[in-house]
Design an enzyme around this catalytic site. Structure first.
Site, PDB file in Angstrom:
ATOM      1  CD  GLU A  35      -2.480   1.788   0.316  1.00 57.22           C
ATOM      2  OE1 GLU A  35      -3.316   1.045  -0.219  1.00 57.22           O
ATOM      3  OE2 GLU A  35      -2.239   2.944  -0.098  1.00 57.22           O
ATOM      4  CE  LYS A  53     -22.760   8.377  -0.315  1.00 59.77           C
ATOM      5  NZ  LYS A  53     -21.794   8.237  -1.412  1.00 59.77           N
ATOM      6  N   GLY A 183     -20.423  18.776 -13.454  1.00 60.94           N
ATOM      7  CA  GLY A 183     -20.730  17.351 -13.560  1.00 60.94           C
ATOM      8  C   GLY A 183     -22.127  17.076 -13.059  1.00 60.94           C
ATOM      9  N   GLY A 185     -23.028  13.506 -12.363  1.00 60.67           N
ATOM     10  CA  GLY A 185     -23.052  12.107 -11.927  1.00 60.67           C
ATOM     11  C   GLY A 185     -23.357  12.024 -10.435  1.00 60.67           C
ATOM     12  N   GLY A 273     -15.589  13.188 -13.099  1.00 66.59           N
ATOM     13  CA  GLY A 273     -15.222  11.773 -13.236  1.00 66.59           C
ATOM     14  C   GLY A 273     -13.822  11.450 -12.751  1.00 66.59           C
ATOM     15  CG  ASP A 313     -12.644   2.648  -8.434  1.00 64.61           C
ATOM     16  OD1 ASP A 313     -13.566   1.819  -8.389  1.00 64.61           O
ATOM     17  OD2 ASP A 313     -12.668   3.741  -7.829  1.00 64.61           O
ATOM     18  CG  HIS A 447     -50.949  -1.306   5.023  1.00 67.76           C
ATOM     19  ND1 HIS A 447     -50.714  -0.463   3.955  1.00 67.76           N
ATOM     20  CD2 HIS A 447     -51.911  -0.698   5.784  1.00 67.76           C
ATOM     21  CE1 HIS A 447     -51.518   0.590   4.065  1.00 67.76           C
ATOM     22  NE2 HIS A 447     -52.240   0.473   5.162  1.00 67.76           N
TER      23      HIS A 447
HETATM   24  C1  FAD Z   1     -16.715  10.982  -3.420  1.00 67.36           C
HETATM   25  C2  FAD Z   1     -16.908   9.513  -3.697  1.00 67.36           C
HETATM   26  C3  FAD Z   1     -18.028   8.872  -3.184  1.00 67.36           C
HETATM   27  C4  FAD Z   1     -18.215   7.513  -3.441  1.00 67.36           C
HETATM   28  N1  FAD Z   1     -19.326   6.913  -2.929  1.00 67.36           N
HETATM   29  C5  FAD Z   1     -19.545   5.605  -3.175  1.00 67.36           C
HETATM   30  C6  FAD Z   1     -20.694   4.956  -2.642  1.00 67.36           C
HETATM   31  O1  FAD Z   1     -21.512   5.546  -1.952  1.00 67.36           O
HETATM   32  N2  FAD Z   1     -20.867   3.627  -2.912  1.00 67.36           N
HETATM   33  C7  FAD Z   1     -19.990   2.931  -3.700  1.00 67.36           C
HETATM   34  O2  FAD Z   1     -20.201   1.736  -3.948  1.00 67.36           O
HETATM   35  N3  FAD Z   1     -18.873   3.521  -4.206  1.00 67.36           N
HETATM   36  C8  FAD Z   1     -18.630   4.835  -3.957  1.00 67.36           C
HETATM   37  N4  FAD Z   1     -17.499   5.434  -4.450  1.00 67.36           N
HETATM   38  C9  FAD Z   1     -16.560   4.606  -5.250  1.00 67.36           C
HETATM   39  C10 FAD Z   1     -15.718   3.707  -4.336  1.00 67.36           C
HETATM   40  O3  FAD Z   1     -15.132   4.485  -3.324  1.00 67.36           O
HETATM   41  C11 FAD Z   1     -14.637   3.001  -5.161  1.00 67.36           C
HETATM   42  O4  FAD Z   1     -15.249   2.301  -6.229  1.00 67.36           O
HETATM   43  C12 FAD Z   1     -13.821   1.998  -4.335  1.00 67.36           C
HETATM   44  O5  FAD Z   1     -13.365   2.583  -3.152  1.00 67.36           O
HETATM   45  C13 FAD Z   1     -12.653   1.482  -5.171  1.00 67.36           C
HETATM   46  O6  FAD Z   1     -11.868   0.586  -4.426  1.00 67.36           O
HETATM   47  P1  FAD Z   1     -10.445   0.112  -4.982  1.00 67.36           P
HETATM   48  O7  FAD Z   1      -9.957  -0.935  -4.075  1.00 67.36           O
HETATM   49  O8  FAD Z   1     -10.563  -0.182  -6.434  1.00 67.36           O
HETATM   50  O9  FAD Z   1      -9.528   1.410  -4.910  1.00 67.36           O
HETATM   51  P2  FAD Z   1      -8.989   2.236  -3.654  1.00 67.36           P
HETATM   52  O10 FAD Z   1      -9.820   2.089  -2.466  1.00 67.36           O
HETATM   53  O11 FAD Z   1      -8.748   3.606  -4.190  1.00 67.36           O
HETATM   54  O12 FAD Z   1      -7.615   1.531  -3.319  1.00 67.36           O
HETATM   55  C14 FAD Z   1      -6.489   1.663  -4.120  1.00 67.36           C
HETATM   56  C15 FAD Z   1      -5.265   1.710  -3.222  1.00 67.36           C
HETATM   57  O13 FAD Z   1      -4.110   1.500  -4.008  1.00 67.36           O
HETATM   58  C16 FAD Z   1      -3.058   2.303  -3.496  1.00 67.36           C
HETATM   59  N5  FAD Z   1      -2.081   2.453  -4.579  1.00 67.36           N
HETATM   60  C17 FAD Z   1      -2.221   3.109  -5.755  1.00 67.36           C
HETATM   61  N6  FAD Z   1      -1.124   2.953  -6.511  1.00 67.36           N
HETATM   62  C18 FAD Z   1      -0.247   2.194  -5.804  1.00 67.36           C
HETATM   63  C19 FAD Z   1       1.064   1.698  -6.051  1.00 67.36           C
HETATM   64  N7  FAD Z   1       1.709   1.948  -7.190  1.00 67.36           N
HETATM   65  N8  FAD Z   1       1.657   0.958  -5.089  1.00 67.36           N
HETATM   66  C20 FAD Z   1       1.022   0.682  -3.915  1.00 67.36           C
HETATM   67  N9  FAD Z   1      -0.217   1.127  -3.639  1.00 67.36           N
HETATM   68  C21 FAD Z   1      -0.847   1.871  -4.567  1.00 67.36           C
HETATM   69  C22 FAD Z   1      -3.774   3.583  -3.084  1.00 67.36           C
HETATM   70  O14 FAD Z   1      -3.025   4.298  -2.124  1.00 67.36           O
HETATM   71  C23 FAD Z   1      -5.106   3.058  -2.538  1.00 67.36           C
HETATM   72  O15 FAD Z   1      -5.073   2.869  -1.143  1.00 67.36           O
HETATM   73  C24 FAD Z   1     -17.271   6.789  -4.209  1.00 67.36           C
HETATM   74  C25 FAD Z   1     -16.136   7.436  -4.709  1.00 67.36           C
HETATM   75  C26 FAD Z   1     -15.955   8.781  -4.464  1.00 67.36           C
HETATM   76  C27 FAD Z   1     -14.730   9.460  -5.012  1.00 67.36           C
END
Ligand code: FAD
Length: 468
Positions: A35, A53, A183, A185, A273, A313, A447
């Site tokens: 991480e 939230k 935006g 979204g 986005g 993501d 109900h």
């Molecule tokens: C404002 C906002 C509100 C949201 N609300 C919702 C919601 O209500 N419900 C929902 O389902 N989704 C929501 N999302 C989307 C959701 O947060 C993401 O889809 C989800 O957290 C993605 O998880 P992940 O594990 O792919 O990425 P992340 O949680 O971003 O984890 C990626 C990790 O990789 C690490 N990293 C990156 N590059 C490297 C590297 N080279 N070496 C080592 N570590 C690295 C980063 O530090 C990070 O900790 C929201 C997003 C935003 C921005």
């Protein structure tokens, strides 16, 4: 046989990475999570789902306290302490992040704080954020779970004018007096309502013909109606032209209905986005293909390099946390059990927007069904004609069901309304079990509840469809 330091190395300790790690470790694989972020917790906990939230719920409480007249209650003088609103949110986020840090450090797998880059197909260079130390590890398999970052601005002038992102918005110390939200979204809409309910003069500018464009137009337009009623200026069908700042106010100019419109505000929230966070990973050294920065994966979450998987993501196609988790679990399962592989299935895709009313869908929308040439029958029912929502004065919105015209199987559900994000789960469950509208209509509903509203479109469709 070649020996590696680990069976699996997972890059990224967010929701997708942690899910992959616990699944791999439970399957007996020697696992490491790397991480690189300054804080541990991932986007959902630190700057995404949870802080937004928490803030939206505070905005809802404030809105109710200011508007109790329909129930015969006098509002009195309602005020707030923004520092306390943020402090409560911060405390909750700290708890969630501390818990995640504990999970990552509880010994089931190795946890390293460093930024990882592929040196070759089985080797990662690790650059420690603390002390700038450098090292390398090897692994037989990898899961890339590096998340996303805010997309670059489409207009260079916006960079000069300056703006805040969702990362900044959840950490504000004081509220701006006025705000332009770029935006339409989920993130843009949630923040627009949050700020407006805290007294900020909000203008939302959206390129598409209606906000929340992944939903059917009726859903987006219902939210636009509510936003306008709450004092938010909403412009849809726009094209950004220019942006500038005079030091005190920021101005955005855009094309709207054939005219150039300019709007000024104290701050701009850039919510256009996010893009996959993959650029610094050296993926070319490992033979991992990307498309517009997104790691290309198959249904098994496997990349073009068969021993490297991806989740969340960074690969998409949906930026939704439970999907990141499911993809992480799928990737780790397929590494551990290659002979009984699992595939991702998005039939039950859920999307929720936590505005008030909440907006949610599962499965097919009318738009998606039409685009895919899938035949369906649809029926809707409004909340302004439903017992429990009338009790709650929650009269905006509707529920909608889509069904197979021959069998009556439920193909999709949408809900714009009170607790829409909760209500949609009845249809998720029904669709998971491939229930028909006939079965849903015959299922007992207490109900007066919000949930019983689903029986009306189910009954209407059941009356039209004679299953063969
Ligand atoms: C404002 C906002 C509100 C949201 N609300 C919702 C919601 O209500 N419900 C929902 O389902 N989704 C929501 N999302 C989307 C959701 O947060 C993401 O889809 C989800 O957290 C993605 O998880 P992940 O594990 O792919 O990425 P992340 O949680 O971003 O984890 C990626 C990790 O990789 C690490 N990293 C990156 N590059 C490297 C590297 N080279 N070496 C080592 N570590 C690295 C980063 O530090 C990070 O900790 C929201 C997003 C935003 C921005």
């Amino acid at each position: 046989m070649k020996r590696f330091d680990f069976d699996v190395a997972i890059i990224g300790g967010g929701s997708g990475g942690y899910a992959a790690a616990r699944t791999a470790a439970a399957a007996g694989l020697k696992t490491v999570v790397i991480e690189g972020g300054a804080e541990v917790g991932g986007l959902c906990i630190l700057r995404g789902c949870m802080p937004t939230k928490a803030l939206l719920y505070a905005a809802e409480v404030l809105h109710l306290a200011k508007n109790p007249q329909p129930w015969g209650i006098r509002p009195g003088k309602v005020s707030y302490d923004f520092a306390k609103v943020m402090a409560r949110k911060n405390l909750m986020i700290k708890d969630f992040a501390d818990f995640r840090a504990k999970q990552l450090n509880d010994g089931r797998f190795k946890f390293i704080r460093a930024n990882a880059t592929f040196l070759d197909a089985n080797k990662l260079e690790l650059k420690s954020a603390i002390g700038n130390r450098q090292s390398a590890i090897t692994a037989r398999h990898f899961v890339i779970a590096t998340g996303s970052r805010v997309s670059p601005s489409p207009l260079p002038q916006l960079n000069d004018a300056g703006f805040i992102t969702s990362d900044d918005a959840v950490a504000l110390k004081r509220l701006p007096k006025s705000l332009i939200v770029l935006g339409g979204g989920a993130i843009a809409c949630e923040f627009a309502q949050f700020f407006a309910r805290f007294g900020v003069k909000v203008t939302l500018i959206q390129r598409s013909g209606h906000i929340l464009k992944e939903f059917d137009a009726d859903a987006g337009m219902e939210i636009e109606k509510v936003f306008r009623r709450e004092g938010i200026r909403v412009f849809t069908g726009t094209k950004l032209l220019d942006s500038k700042s005079n030091g005190k106010l920021k101005t955005v100019s855009f094309e709207h209905e054939g005219k150039t419109v300019s709007v000024s505000a104290e701050e701009i929230l850039f919510a256009l986005g996010r893009v996959p966070n993959t650029a610094p990973l050296g993926l070319e050294n490992a033979g991992v293909k990307t498309e517009n920065g997104r790691v290309v994966t198959n249904g098994k979450m496997q990349t073009s390099a068969p021993h490297i998987y991806a989740a969340g993501d960074c690969t998409g196609p949906h930026e939704i946390v439970h999907i990141a988790i499911q993809q992480g679990e799928t990737a780790a399962h397929n590494i551990a059990q290659p002979k009984s592989p699992r595939r991702m299935d998005y039939r039950l895709l859920i999307s929720v927007v936590f505005t008030e009313p909440q907006v949610a869908f599962v499965g097919l929308t009318e738009k998606e069904a039409a685009a895919r040439g899938i035949k369906f029958l649809a029926a809707s029912y409004p909340f302004n004609d439903h017992g429990k929502s009338l009790i709650m004065e929650a009269k905006d919105g509707f529920v909608k069901l889509l069904a197979n015209p021959k069998t009556g199987e439920i193909l999709g559900g949408s809900c714009v309304g009170p607790a829409g994000g909760e209500l949609i789960h009845e249809i998720v469950t029904a669709m998971a079990k491939r229930m028909t509208v006939h079965e849903l209509a015959a299922t007992p509903h207490y109900h007066p509840t919000l949930a019983e509203i689903w029986t009306y479109p189910a009954e209407e469709l059941a009356g039209q469809i004679q299953p063969v």
